[in-house]
Design a protein around this motif. Structure first.
Motif, PDB file in Angstrom:
ATOM      1  N   THR A 109       0.341  27.978   4.340  1.00  0.00           N
ATOM      2  CA  THR A 109      -0.360  26.718   4.134  1.00  0.00           C
ATOM      3  C   THR A 109       0.713  25.703   3.727  1.00  0.00           C
ATOM      4  O   THR A 109       1.879  26.077   3.584  1.00  0.00           O
ATOM      5  CB  THR A 109      -1.485  26.857   3.063  1.00  0.00           C
ATOM      6  OG1 THR A 109      -2.065  25.583   2.808  1.00  0.00           O
ATOM      7  CG2 THR A 109      -0.947  27.416   1.754  1.00  0.00           C
ATOM      8  N   GLU A 111       0.529  22.731   1.297  1.00  0.00           N
ATOM      9  CA  GLU A 111       0.363  21.752   0.211  1.00  0.00           C
ATOM     10  C   GLU A 111       1.700  21.292  -0.360  1.00  0.00           C
ATOM     11  O   GLU A 111       1.917  20.094  -0.584  1.00  0.00           O
ATOM     12  CB  GLU A 111      -0.497  22.348  -0.931  1.00  0.00           C
ATOM     13  CG  GLU A 111      -1.985  22.344  -0.688  1.00  0.00           C
ATOM     14  CD  GLU A 111      -2.459  23.484   0.213  1.00  0.00           C
ATOM     15  OE1 GLU A 111      -1.638  24.339   0.568  1.00  0.00           O
ATOM     16  OE2 GLU A 111      -3.659  23.496   0.567  1.00  0.00           O
ATOM     17  N   GLU A 281     -16.330  31.838   8.352  1.00  0.00           N
ATOM     18  CA  GLU A 281     -15.793  30.608   7.760  1.00  0.00           C
ATOM     19  C   GLU A 281     -14.863  29.938   8.768  1.00  0.00           C
ATOM     20  O   GLU A 281     -13.787  30.441   9.051  1.00  0.00           O
ATOM     21  CB  GLU A 281     -15.021  30.974   6.482  1.00  0.00           C
ATOM     22  CG  GLU A 281     -14.363  29.793   5.826  1.00  0.00           C
ATOM     23  CD  GLU A 281     -13.222  30.207   4.891  1.00  0.00           C
ATOM     24  OE1 GLU A 281     -13.277  31.302   4.287  1.00  0.00           O
ATOM     25  OE2 GLU A 281     -12.260  29.421   4.790  1.00  0.00           O
TER      26      GLU A 281
HETATM   27  N1  5CA Z   1      -4.581  24.704   2.702  1.00  0.00           N
HETATM   28  C1  5CA Z   1      -5.984  24.991   2.777  1.00  0.00           C
HETATM   29  C2  5CA Z   1      -6.716  23.960   3.539  1.00  0.00           C
HETATM   30  S1  5CA Z   1      -5.747  23.055   4.598  1.00  0.00           S
HETATM   31  C3  5CA Z   1      -6.190  26.374   3.367  1.00  0.00           C
HETATM   32  O1  5CA Z   1      -5.266  27.053   3.707  1.00  0.00           O
HETATM   33  N2  5CA Z   1      -7.447  26.769   3.451  1.00  0.00           N
HETATM   34  S2  5CA Z   1      -7.965  28.202   3.918  1.00  0.00           S
HETATM   35  O2  5CA Z   1      -7.198  29.238   3.335  1.00  0.00           O
HETATM   36  O3  5CA Z   1      -9.357  28.241   3.631  1.00  0.00           O
HETATM   37  O4  5CA Z   1      -7.771  28.292   5.455  1.00  0.00           O
HETATM   38  C4  5CA Z   1      -8.351  27.333   6.296  1.00  0.00           C
HETATM   39  C5  5CA Z   1      -9.076  27.969   7.456  1.00  0.00           C
HETATM   40  O5  5CA Z   1      -8.184  28.791   8.213  1.00  0.00           O
HETATM   41  C6  5CA Z   1     -10.195  28.919   7.037  1.00  0.00           C
HETATM   42  O6  5CA Z   1     -11.381  28.216   6.797  1.00  0.00           O
HETATM   43  C7  5CA Z   1     -10.296  29.833   8.242  1.00  0.00           C
HETATM   44  O7  5CA Z   1     -11.156  29.247   9.214  1.00  0.00           O
HETATM   45  C8  5CA Z   1      -8.890  29.877   8.768  1.00  0.00           C
HETATM   46  N3  5CA Z   1      -8.221  31.143   8.386  1.00  0.00           N
HETATM   47  C9  5CA Z   1      -7.816  31.510   7.153  1.00  0.00           C
HETATM   48  N4  5CA Z   1      -7.265  32.740   7.181  1.00  0.00           N
HETATM   49  C10 5CA Z   1      -7.317  33.155   8.477  1.00  0.00           C
HETATM   50  C11 5CA Z   1      -6.900  34.342   9.168  1.00  0.00           C
HETATM   51  N5  5CA Z   1      -6.309  35.334   8.527  1.00  0.00           N
HETATM   52  N6  5CA Z   1      -7.119  34.414  10.505  1.00  0.00           N
HETATM   53  C12 5CA Z   1      -7.720  33.401  11.165  1.00  0.00           C
HETATM   54  N7  5CA Z   1      -8.121  32.261  10.574  1.00  0.00           N
HETATM   55  C13 5CA Z   1      -7.933  32.129   9.252  1.00  0.00           C
END
Ligand code: 5CA
Length: 438
Positions: A109, A111, A281
């Motif tokens: 991510t 941030e 999600e």
């Molecule tokens: N930095 C924040 C928002 S930008 C963030 O990383 N949010 S998160 O962890 O919720 O991830 C955002 C979105 O990425 C999730 O809602 C999901 O749709 C997708 N995501 C997270 N982990 C995975 C994964 N392992 N495989 C596929 N999609 C994923």
């Protein structure tokens, strides 16, 4: 595109490793191929869908006033040490040592990196608000990667970040993303429900997950049934106007993920309106105030000359996960049913008798006309049995099938099938083209 020349390695048998329908269908339709656990290559058909989804996400971010950037996949550990997350992230973070013994990582991510970019140049409240996003591959060394691209280790995410002077400004940004998400998912034919959610490793105290209800989803979710009957948000939005009424409407009823579930409040929902199921999600938004701006020193001067850390939020969409989520929401026993907006091709043109000159001439003409009109066509020109052609076309789920056979074409007719309803019509070539182009 001629199917005889197209790289689409379909499978007849159900792959045993796939536990959920989207994973099964993506493998069977030759959309993806596993490279190693939780890491996938995208083959031509899958890549087209991924790009379509990415483009819808991009258009809706742009419309909301967010600006696209591109940050690298590999980051230096330094910023993460400043924020304290280098240790917190634990084993999920893929750590890399470069040839100079510097600690690097594959970003899970962004941030820290975006806050640092912002802090390097913005000094005054006059330069606020700012909203930036990128669409970039992430890596999280998930304990249990599963369900194909749904929970991958490497996955494509849209992540956006907002910078404001105070909470009121940050809430306005939060609302913009909230509304942009409703529009984004609606355009893909999905009914996403915003649910109060836990903020996990991103942190902060206001957070919503956008959930597609599906038995095969990974999270247990609880919500009021009325949400499933809400009109999806398709209309134009004035992003400079007051978005609070829309956000209020979409948060007015009970909806929570497992972590935030409150059984006592859920009991107050009339029994016949309670949904306790599972969900996927597809998006997650967070307001976390000064969690990153303080340690990374992202401060601006206020009108009175004071130096204050900015208030921020981050806003993610699982771009690659959405490919699976759309399939979970839209398929039947025969295969995928792509909503028009994300379909890899709009039309599948089937030549039932590739050896017959009349069929081939008609198909070549139809193919050329559609392509000239800007329509993406996958033209099955292979010398195969009709049954195999129909099965492949149903499997890959293009919205329209235009079927050209020797008997029909002798009478100037073709068959037009709508994949979603199964409705078939015998029409003249012109009428069929007009319908597809409408
Ligand atoms: N930095 C924040 C928002 S930008 C963030 O990383 N949010 S998160 O962890 O919720 O991830 C955002 C979105 O990425 C999730 O809602 C999901 O749709 C997708 N995501 C997270 N982990 C995975 C994964 N392992 N495989 C596929 N999609 C994923």
């Amino acid at each position: 595109m001629r199917l005889s020349a197209y790289f689409m390695p379909t499978l007849k048998e159900n792959p045993t490793e796939a536990q959920i329908v989207s994973h099964r269908l993506m493998l069977r339709a030759g959309m993806i191929r596993q490279a190693s656990a939780g890491i996938y290559s995208w083959l031509p058909l899958g890549f087209r869908v991924l790009k379509r989804i990415e483009q819808i996400v991009r258009e809706e971010q742009d419309r909301a006033g967010c600006q696209e950037v591109l940050m690298p996949t590999i980051q230096s550990a330094d910023l993460w040490k400043k924020s304290g997350r280098y240790d917190d992230y634990g084993k999920e973070m893929l750590r890399i040592i470069d040839r100079h013994e510097r600690e690097m990582l594959y970003g899970p991510t962004n941030e820290e990196l975006i806050t640092d970019i912002f802090a390097a140049s913005v000094r005054s409240y006059k330069e606020l608000p700012r909203m930036l996003y990128h669409i970039q591959w992430k890596f999280r060394d998930e304990v249990r990667p599963r369900f194909g691209i749904m929970r991958g280790r490497e996955f494509l995410m849209k992540d956006a970040y907002s910078f404001d002077l105070d909470f009121a400004g940050a809430k306005r940004a939060y609302n913009k993303f909230f509304v942009a998400y409703l529009r984004t998912f609606a355009r893909m034919g999905l009914q996403a429900i915003p649910m109060a959610a836990d903020s996990g490793p991103i942190g902060g105290d206001m957070s919503h997950e956008f959930i597609i209800l599906a038995e095969t989803g990974e999270s247990a979710v609880y919500c009021h049934k009325d949400y499933t009957e809400f009109d999806v948000l398709a209309r134009d939005i004035d992003y400079d106007g007051d978005l609070e009424p829309i956000v209020q409407h979409w948060t007015s009823l009970y909806a929570a993920t497992d972590d935030k579930h409150d059984p006592a409040r859920f009991e107050q929902v009339p029994a016949d309106r309670r949904i306790a199921t599972r969900g996927i999600e597809v998006g997650h938004i967070f307001y976390f105030g000064t969690k990153y701006s303080k340690p990374l020193n992202a401060v601006v001067s206020t009108p009175s000359g004071e130096q204050v850390p900015v208030h921020s939020g981050s806003y993610g969409i699982g771009v690659s996960r959405l490919v699976g989520a759309v399939i979970e929401a839209s398929h039947d026993d025969a295969g995928i049913i792509w909503p028009d907006a994300v379909a890899p091709f709009k039309v599948g043109l089937i030549n039932l008798k590739a050896g017959a000159a009349a069929c081939t001439t008609a198909c070549d003409e139809i193919d050329a006309k559609l392509r000239n009109a800007g329509v993406d066509v996958l033209y099955d020109d292979r010398d195969e049995r009709p049954g195999a052609k129909f099965a492949d076309m149903d499997l890959i789920g293009l919205p329209w099938q235009l079927i050209v056979g020797p008997r029909g074409i002798a009478a100037g007719k073709v068959e037009l099938k709508r994949r979603a309803t199964g409705e078939r019509q015998e029409l003249s070539v012109e009428a069929a083209l007009a319908k597809v182009l409408a």
